[in-house]
Design an enzyme around this catalytic site. Sequence first.
Site, mmCIF file in Angstrom:
data_model
loop_
_atom_site.group_PDB
_atom_site.id
_atom_site.type_symbol
_atom_site.label_atom_id
_atom_site.label_comp_id
_atom_site.label_asym_id
_atom_site.label_seq_id
_atom_site.Cartn_x
_atom_site.Cartn_y
_atom_site.Cartn_z
ATOM 1 C CB ALA A 52 -1.013 -0.052 1.210
ATOM 2 C CG ASP A 181 3.419 -7.110 10.541
ATOM 3 O OD1 ASP A 181 4.735 -7.468 10.992
ATOM 4 O OD2 ASP A 181 4.165 -5.895 9.564
ATOM 5 C CG ASN A 186 4.105 -2.506 11.235
ATOM 6 O OD1 ASN A 186 4.220 -1.592 10.601
ATOM 7 N ND2 ASN A 186 3.378 -3.229 11.132
ATOM 8 C CG ASP A 199 1.479 -0.734 8.567
ATOM 9 O OD1 ASP A 199 0.231 0.360 7.809
ATOM 10 O OD2 ASP A 199 2.189 -1.025 8.339
#
Length: 247
Positions: A52, A181, A186, A199
Amino acid sequence: MVKKYLRRKPLEYERKIEEGVFDTQTIGALRKLMKLNIIDSMGGVISTGKEADVFKGYIKGELRAVKIFRIETTGFKDIAPYIEGDPRFRLHGRKHEIVFEWAKKEFRNLGRAFHAGVRVPKPFKVLRNILVMSFIGNNSDPASPLNAISADQIKNPKKLSKLLLDNLKNLYQKAELVHADFSEFNVLMKFLNEPYLIDFAQAVLKNQLNAEMFLQRDAENFVRYFVKFGLKFSRQEILAKIQVGKA
């Protein structure tokens, strides 16, 4: 990139489409978001990735983040472990339909986390492969990811560990999600002292298949990051604080 680009599509913008950043359907979805008053114009790139790209969007001068999932480079086998067993979403269909489910999953997960008091971007709208959420930054400058901040800029690592652990605990106990994750890549740092988790497409329900394995990996990444500051946590200690204890 501004609103008139979406209307007229000049050559520079067409080149971006040919490079795979956008396609005609995505442009149509952006136009629809403008008609819905979710955004009224688009700005520059905030970040790019394999799955993305994130751009600045505006609504009446207010900044928003517009995340556009790439349809061609998002792999089924990369998504499957995070979506299997989640009754909210389906995995069958053509590739673009699976990516739309992936975008919808991040929107739903962000909503659960936001309403549970976890420090995350506020989601506004998802449409096809586009997710619009609140902009995290200092004025018009995007917040830096934690991995881009040097250790000497982290003035109080113990406090940071407490803030992040509180967020992971609330995510698990109140939103009933596992990030799946979690890492310094992140986490966005607003003013270098306000961490935001980002995320969330891969985040799973805490009773979902593989959730325990993902939670253990998140705990390992937490321990790995803070050991360089001399903060010696064990994975078991972090897991206990997220699941039942007080962070």
